[in-house]
Design an enzyme around this catalytic site. Structure first.
Site, PDB file in Angstrom:
ATOM      1  N   HIS A  30      -7.340   0.453  -6.584  1.00  0.00           N
ATOM      2  CA  HIS A  30      -7.560  -0.361  -5.375  1.00  0.00           C
ATOM      3  C   HIS A  30      -8.148  -1.713  -5.818  1.00  0.00           C
ATOM      4  CE1 HIS A  30      -7.867  -1.319  -1.279  1.00  0.00           C
ATOM      5  NE2 HIS A  30      -8.720  -0.408  -0.840  1.00  0.00           N
TER       6      HIS A  30
ATOM      7  N   ASP B 279     -17.534   6.556  -1.902  1.00  0.00           N
ATOM      8  CA  ASP B 279     -16.249   6.466  -1.192  1.00  0.00           C
ATOM      9  C   ASP B 279     -15.973   7.836  -0.598  1.00  0.00           C
ATOM     10  OD1 ASP B 279     -13.806   5.538  -0.253  1.00  0.00           O
ATOM     11  OD2 ASP B 279     -12.775   5.770  -2.172  1.00  0.00           O
TER      12      ASP B 279
ATOM     13  N   GLN C 282      -9.906  -4.214  -3.232  1.00  0.00           N
ATOM     14  CA  GLN C 282     -11.234  -3.778  -2.788  1.00  0.00           C
ATOM     15  C   GLN C 282     -12.277  -4.085  -3.850  1.00  0.00           C
ATOM     16  OE1 GLN C 282     -12.183  -2.120   0.271  1.00  0.00           O
ATOM     17  NE2 GLN C 282     -14.145  -2.823  -0.532  1.00  0.00           N
TER      18      GLN C 282
ATOM     19  N   ARG D  52       0.871  -1.191   0.000  1.00  0.00           N
ATOM     20  CA  ARG D  52       0.000   0.000   0.000  1.00  0.00           C
ATOM     21  C   ARG D  52       0.894   1.222   0.000  1.00  0.00           C
ATOM     22  NH1 ARG D  52      -5.366   1.626   3.369  1.00  0.00           N
ATOM     23  NH2 ARG D  52      -6.094  -0.011   1.990  1.00  0.00           N
TER      24      ARG D  52
ATOM     25  N   ARG E 106     -13.349  -8.822   1.882  1.00  0.00           N
ATOM     26  CA  ARG E 106     -11.931  -8.534   1.634  1.00  0.00           C
ATOM     27  C   ARG E 106     -11.100  -9.784   1.956  1.00  0.00           C
ATOM     28  NH1 ARG E 106     -10.014  -3.416   1.523  1.00  0.00           N
ATOM     29  NH2 ARG E 106      -8.242  -4.524   0.628  1.00  0.00           N
TER      30      ARG E 106
ATOM     31  N   CYS F 208     -16.473   1.177   0.631  1.00  0.00           N
ATOM     32  CA  CYS F 208     -15.307   0.352   0.986  1.00  0.00           C
ATOM     33  C   CYS F 208     -14.840   0.612   2.413  1.00  0.00           C
ATOM     34  CB  CYS F 208     -14.181   0.569  -0.017  1.00  0.00           C
ATOM     35  SG  CYS F 208     -13.545   2.248  -0.065  1.00  0.00           S
TER      36      CYS F 208
HETATM   37  N1   CP Z   1     -11.267  -0.216   2.325  1.00  0.00           N
HETATM   38  C1   CP Z   1     -10.005  -0.190   2.763  1.00  0.00           C
HETATM   39  O1   CP Z   1      -9.044  -0.308   1.967  1.00  0.00           O
HETATM   40  O2   CP Z   1      -9.881  -0.067   4.100  1.00  0.00           O
HETATM   41  P1   CP Z   1      -8.522   0.219   4.881  1.00  0.00           P
HETATM   42  O3   CP Z   1      -8.015   1.568   4.386  1.00  0.00           O
HETATM   43  O4   CP Z   1      -8.891   0.233   6.333  1.00  0.00           O
HETATM   44  O5   CP Z   1      -7.546  -0.863   4.543  1.00  0.00           O
END
Ligand code: CP
Length: 309
Positions: free
Chosen positions: A133, A228, A136, A106, A296, A268
């Site tokens: 992403h 989002d 997700q 990430r 997830r 998400c």
């Molecule tokens: N939806 C998502 O990626 O959540 P986090 O940022 O908590 O990993």
């Protein structure tokens, strides 16, 4: 069918409609089996580095649990570990690939993920970047399939910022043959390259993809309404401006009432309640956000088994 073994997953465009269908079948089967069957540990003896250069709850925990449940060893690295002390990306990857079988990363810039993938001889999975992403969206497609019984022909609407979720949803919808309307203000469109890739895939699958400016026309008749955050990580200084800019795209009960009967609401998470969605909607029976979050785990288990073989 093209296989995903050994592939990097950086945007979701690494999938074909066939590999996405295989992924969904595998994720559903593994999810069902996990509730009843004995331990399933196909990755025993393997290890996965999970590098989080931005905050995370769902992605970090679900990847760590997924790797562990599959029998592999997760190694969590945060700021102060990889890419700190001025060490080059190449040196970092050449060392890490001697220890682990896969990198989950990430980070901010998509270009950093691409550099990591270019330097590493092991698969690299995007756990969120400013651009995309994919993990997700895989979980979201699994959730929509569970709730609506199919993906092809389903009408989805995404409201708000044309961010990493919008970019990846366009590609995911195109692969699945799902119709997606993105409702966003002018100047906040999804990335042109994501739209181009998605439209090229959609020509083969028949998915209808649209970008519109009016939130009500975006959700009209939609089976799935998705939003989002309006202020992604790294954009905090723009928060007040963004709240004003995106206010007409807030998903409230009035906006949801324009969707199809039985429409579901997805996010998400984390949600900024009162900004992109009201409590009334996210806490309503239409909301599937916690099932989406659970998926997830199931999606990433299936993805890891497909990439690591
Ligand atoms: N939806 C998502 O990626 O959540 P986090 O940022 O908590 O990993």
């Amino acid at each position: 069918m093209q296989q995903l073994i050994g592939s990097d997953i950086l945007t979701l465009a690494e999938f074909t409609p066939q590999t996405l269908a295989a992924f969904l079948e595998r994720a559903s089967a593994q999810k069902r089996a996990a509730k009843t069957a004995a331990a399933f540990r196909p990755l025993a003896g393997r290890s996965v580095a999970i590098i989080m250069l931005k905050p995370s709850l769902r992605t970090r925990v679900s990847f760590e649990i997924a790797v562990t449940k599959l029998g592999a060893t997760p190694v969590i690295l945060g700021e102060g570990s990889a890419f700190s002390r001025g060490e080059s990306v190449r040196d970092t990857m050449k060392v890490l690939e001697r220890y682990v079988d896969c990198i989950v990363l990430r980070t901010f810039a998509q270009s950093q993920l691409e550099e990591v993938a270019a330097c590493a001889s092991i698969p690299v999975i995007n756990a969120l970047s400013d651009g995309y992403h994919p993990c997700q969206v895989l979980a979201d497609l699994l959730t929509i399939q569970e709730k609506k019984g199919k993906l092809a022909g389903v009408r989805a609407a995404y409201l708000g910022d044309g961010n990493n979720m919008a970019n990846t949803l366009l590609i995911g919808a195109a692969l699945a043959g799902m119709n997606l309307t993105v409702g966003c203000p002018e100047g906040s469109d999804p990335l042109p390259e994501a739209v181009e890739v998605a439209r090229a895939i959609a020509r083969a699958t028949g998915a209808r993809l649209e970008i519109v400016r009016d939130p009500h026309s975006a959700v009209a008749g939609a089976d799935v309404v998705i939003t989002d955050t309006w202020t992604s990580m790294g954009e905090e200084a723009e928060h007040d401006m963004r709240v004003q800019r995106f206010a007409p795209f807030r998903v409230d009960a009035a906006l949801m009432s324009g969707a199809a009967p039985g429409a579901i609401f997805m996010h998400c998470l984390p949600a900024h309640r009162g900004e992109e969605v009201t409590d009334e909607v996210i806490d309503s029976p239409a909301s599937v956000v916690y099932d989406e979050a659970e998926n997830r785990l199931h999606a990433q288990k299936a993805l890891l088994t497909m990439v690591l073989g």
